[in-house]
Design a protein around this motif. Sequence first.
Motif, mmCIF file in Angstrom:
data_model
loop_
_atom_site.group_PDB
_atom_site.id
_atom_site.type_symbol
_atom_site.label_atom_id
_atom_site.label_comp_id
_atom_site.label_asym_id
_atom_site.label_seq_id
_atom_site.Cartn_x
_atom_site.Cartn_y
_atom_site.Cartn_z
ATOM 1 N N ARG A 183 -7.059 33.062 8.150
ATOM 2 C CA ARG A 183 -6.431 34.303 7.695
ATOM 3 C C ARG A 183 -5.305 34.023 6.711
ATOM 4 O O ARG A 183 -4.535 33.089 6.883
ATOM 5 C CB ARG A 183 -5.883 35.040 8.911
ATOM 6 N N ILE A 184 -5.245 34.847 5.667
ATOM 7 C CA ILE A 184 -4.091 34.817 4.765
ATOM 8 C C ILE A 184 -3.386 36.147 4.926
ATOM 9 O O ILE A 184 -4.000 37.194 4.829
ATOM 10 C CB ILE A 184 -4.513 34.641 3.296
ATOM 11 N N MET A 185 -2.112 36.097 5.195
ATOM 12 C CA MET A 185 -1.369 37.302 5.476
ATOM 13 C C MET A 185 -0.311 37.466 4.403
ATOM 14 O O MET A 185 0.562 36.619 4.269
ATOM 15 C CB MET A 185 -0.705 37.104 6.835
ATOM 16 N N ILE A 186 -0.411 38.537 3.626
ATOM 17 C CA ILE A 186 0.591 38.758 2.585
ATOM 18 C C ILE A 186 1.557 39.813 3.072
ATOM 19 O O ILE A 186 1.142 40.884 3.482
ATOM 20 C CB ILE A 186 -0.084 39.219 1.291
ATOM 21 N N THR A 187 2.839 39.505 3.069
ATOM 22 C CA THR A 187 3.797 40.453 3.612
ATOM 23 C C THR A 187 5.180 40.151 3.058
ATOM 24 O O THR A 187 5.419 39.088 2.498
ATOM 25 C CB THR A 187 3.821 40.387 5.150
ATOM 26 N N HIS A 188 6.108 41.104 3.158
ATOM 27 C CA HIS A 188 7.479 40.718 2.856
ATOM 28 C C HIS A 188 8.308 40.698 4.129
ATOM 29 O O HIS A 188 9.507 40.541 4.089
ATOM 30 C CB HIS A 188 8.098 41.582 1.751
ATOM 31 N N ASP A 189 7.648 40.836 5.251
ATOM 32 C CA ASP A 189 8.340 40.831 6.526
ATOM 33 C C ASP A 189 8.232 39.452 7.169
ATOM 34 O O ASP A 189 7.191 39.058 7.654
ATOM 35 C CB ASP A 189 7.714 41.895 7.433
ATOM 36 N N MET A 190 9.355 38.735 7.133
ATOM 37 C CA MET A 190 9.366 37.377 7.675
ATOM 38 C C MET A 190 8.962 37.336 9.142
ATOM 39 O O MET A 190 8.327 36.402 9.595
ATOM 40 C CB MET A 190 10.781 36.810 7.564
ATOM 41 N N SER A 191 9.340 38.373 9.897
ATOM 42 C CA SER A 191 9.110 38.321 11.334
ATOM 43 C C SER A 191 7.614 38.345 11.654
ATOM 44 O O SER A 191 7.172 37.716 12.611
ATOM 45 C CB SER A 191 9.813 39.486 12.017
ATOM 46 N N VAL A 192 6.840 39.049 10.831
ATOM 47 C CA VAL A 192 5.399 39.097 11.064
ATOM 48 C C VAL A 192 4.815 37.700 10.915
ATOM 49 O O VAL A 192 4.023 37.233 11.737
ATOM 50 C CB VAL A 192 4.730 40.071 10.061
ATOM 51 N N VAL A 193 5.246 36.998 9.868
ATOM 52 C CA VAL A 193 4.762 35.646 9.642
ATOM 53 C C VAL A 193 5.216 34.728 10.775
ATOM 54 O O VAL A 193 4.445 33.935 11.307
ATOM 55 C CB VAL A 193 5.255 35.124 8.284
ATOM 56 N N ALA A 194 6.488 34.883 11.154
ATOM 57 C CA ALA A 194 7.025 34.013 12.194
ATOM 58 C C ALA A 194 6.240 34.148 13.490
ATOM 59 O O ALA A 194 6.051 33.186 14.216
ATOM 60 C CB ALA A 194 8.495 34.352 12.442
ATOM 61 N N ASN A 195 5.752 35.350 13.762
ATOM 62 C CA ASN A 195 5.080 35.564 15.038
ATOM 63 C C ASN A 195 3.593 35.308 15.018
ATOM 64 O O ASN A 195 2.993 35.097 16.055
ATOM 65 C CB ASN A 195 5.323 36.998 15.514
ATOM 66 N N THR A 196 2.966 35.387 13.857
ATOM 67 C CA THR A 196 1.514 35.338 13.887
ATOM 68 C C THR A 196 0.893 34.210 13.077
ATOM 69 O O THR A 196 -0.301 34.010 13.143
ATOM 70 C CB THR A 196 0.910 36.654 13.365
ATOM 71 N N CYS A 197 1.651 33.506 12.270
ATOM 72 C CA CYS A 197 1.028 32.521 11.385
ATOM 73 C C CYS A 197 1.422 31.096 11.744
ATOM 74 O O CYS A 197 2.425 30.849 12.380
ATOM 75 C CB CYS A 197 1.399 32.794 9.936
ATOM 76 N N LYS A 198 0.570 30.171 11.292
ATOM 77 C CA LYS A 198 0.839 28.765 11.513
ATOM 78 C C LYS A 198 1.613 28.191 10.338
ATOM 79 O O LYS A 198 2.500 27.388 10.492
ATOM 80 C CB LYS A 198 -0.487 28.025 11.660
ATOM 81 N N LYS A 199 1.193 28.616 9.139
ATOM 82 C CA LYS A 199 1.834 28.074 7.941
ATOM 83 C C LYS A 199 2.438 29.199 7.124
ATOM 84 O O LYS A 199 2.044 30.354 7.250
ATOM 85 C CB LYS A 199 0.802 27.338 7.085
ATOM 86 N N ILE A 200 3.376 28.837 6.282
ATOM 87 C CA ILE A 200 4.033 29.853 5.469
ATOM 88 C C ILE A 200 4.135 29.368 4.023
ATOM 89 O O ILE A 200 4.317 28.180 3.783
ATOM 90 C CB ILE A 200 5.424 30.181 6.060
ATOM 91 N N ALA A 201 3.941 30.282 3.094
ATOM 92 C CA ALA A 201 4.124 29.976 1.681
ATOM 93 C C ALA A 201 5.117 30.987 1.136
ATOM 94 O O ALA A 201 4.907 32.177 1.261
ATOM 95 C CB ALA A 201 2.800 30.082 0.943
ATOM 96 N N VAL A 202 6.203 30.511 0.580
ATOM 97 C CA VAL A 202 7.205 31.422 0.031
ATOM 98 C C VAL A 202 7.028 31.448 -1.480
ATOM 99 O O VAL A 202 7.007 30.407 -2.126
ATOM 100 C CB VAL A 202 8.636 30.955 0.387
#
Lengths: 320, 331
Positions: free
Chosen positions: A206-225
């Motif tokens: 899954r690739i999750m595009i968002t501007h909400d850091m908390s969503v990424v923090a809770n649901t993703c393994k990796k992050i790209a800023v």
Amino acid sequence: MALLSIKNENVIYKVKNKNIHAVNNVSFDIEPQDSLGIVGESGSGKSTLALSMLRLLPKKIAEVSGEVIFEDRNLLTISEDELRDIRWKEISVVFQKSMNSLSPIHKIGSQMSDIYMLHNKTASKAEVKNKMTELLELVNLPPRVYTMYQHELSGGMMQRVSIALSLMHNPKLIIMDEATTALDVITQGQILNEIKELEKRLSIARIMITHDMSVVANTCKKIAVMYAGYLVEFGYVDDVISNPNHPYTRGLLKSFPTLKGERGVLRGISGSLPDLSVQHDGCIFESRCPERSESCHKEKPGTVILENGRMVMCHSAGRR
Amino acid sequence: MGDNYTLEVNNLFKHYTQRIKGNNRFSTVKKTVKAVDGISFKLEAGEVMGVIGESGCGKSTLAKLLTKLEYPTQGEILFNGESSDEMIKKDRLRYKRTIQMVFQNPFDTFDPRNSIEKIIVETLKMHNIGKTHSDRVSTAINAMEKIGLSPAGDYLHRFPHELSGGQLQRISILRTMLLKPKFLIADEPVSMLDVSVRADIIKMLQDLVRNSDTALIFISHDINTTRYISDKIVVMYLGRIVESGTTDYVLHNPVHPYTKTLISNCASINMDEKTDVIKIEGEPPTPIDNGPGCYFAPRCYMKKDICFKEYPEQKVIEENHFASCHFINSN
């Protein structure tokens, strides 16, 4: 082997004698069953990147270069017919405004079956109906939704229908472009949990595009800023959030209010995105960076690769 | 007007009637949608009150009632003991100057054909602030410089579509604050904006409110942001207040199951703290015919028989902390 690997991708929009560099030299890999969150302000090129992977941008305006390799095929060069087989069947997208993508004059069930029939022309009616009910069940919707119209559903339910649609052909990769941004806290929480469970069950990346850091923090393994078209930081969520290396990531994290702890002063990042139509000699973030120095103005920082697959684009990265 | 300018809301109701298809083909049945169902609170000058709840719980209807964009079915709104109905009959503009509102989407707030100058000056002119046109323009420029839109001269002749969301929202807030309102209602003022801009807008609101002693009602479904700005907090569910109190009291020791659920669903970026998320089913139903019992009972994880029989009374938990639930032992 990586499921999807992006190598030196550039997207340039050509508008009115101006060239807008929306995505600059972005490269990263996604493994099977990975989850990647792309964060950044609006206008930082997150959506452009995702759309360019599937060649969904208008050809006349957007110029895409680089490589997007999905299972040994370069999505940017294969023929339109081949691409059509990949879209939706292997890579599917969920957009933010799902309410706009559903037809207001067709019942949810018939819209969904239409799409299914397009890819499986031989399916019988009963089979399709079965499959649709199954899909609705998958995203926790009651079967009565099948005979309802779009306007009878709430925002959360429509978003679930969109997710069900994207899961229709058991894709290997699903791109969610701000899919939960318009929903409220509880619905967002419910949907994110469902997605996480579905992922495990159906083994989807899954690739999750968002501007909400908390969503990424809770649901993703990796992050790209991303910032202004550049990938400024990439790595595992735990590493990046507990120890952000790029000043922009730090700024983003600081501007996020927390529920516990001191109610200090919230700090935004001052200034706004630079003009992307002109070439910048130095670091792209230089004008807004609180830690800028001489070299930032003169020289473009290279991408520094640190331990654990971490990539940072900053002069001061890895020095402390 | 002394320092103790207060807003008092007593038992406010707003019911909408809806026609629903009846048994017979041609008959319709009237149903009442209870958007706001008996709300009372008090707000003093300079206080910031946060209103949180899911979408569809009546937060925005409350805002509309307070600004008189909608008229209540029952109940009264008192400004310093003076009824709002009387006020608006006597002097419409004075009422509008007393209470102002900032809307969610700054792009829809302004007339796209008016320049920023016209947008601000028109408002001032309507309320007879300043004597001449140049007077009003200079007021506008001064105010814009203060909130960081400088050089203000650059912005005056632009049109709304030429500004970013953050800048527009600033102008929207500025326009309301130029009227020196005693109360400001902000209905999800940052939910359309970018994360990096949000913090600045919140800070600006906070500063403006503090400097001019304006009371603020901050409506949002983002608990984290609400916590930063508000002194007290009100949790709404289907038109009723289920819990209210001082912000940190409520958020750190929630007693109502709905508040607990909301808080546990609130995402955090702190990786160390893993809270158990309380899951509840579905979405708030349309408030038609909600039974004699607690409105939250059908979705509640603590529900028992009594919940379906009577609506729980409001109980005092601590000083300034109230909640309505059957399973609270009041002190």
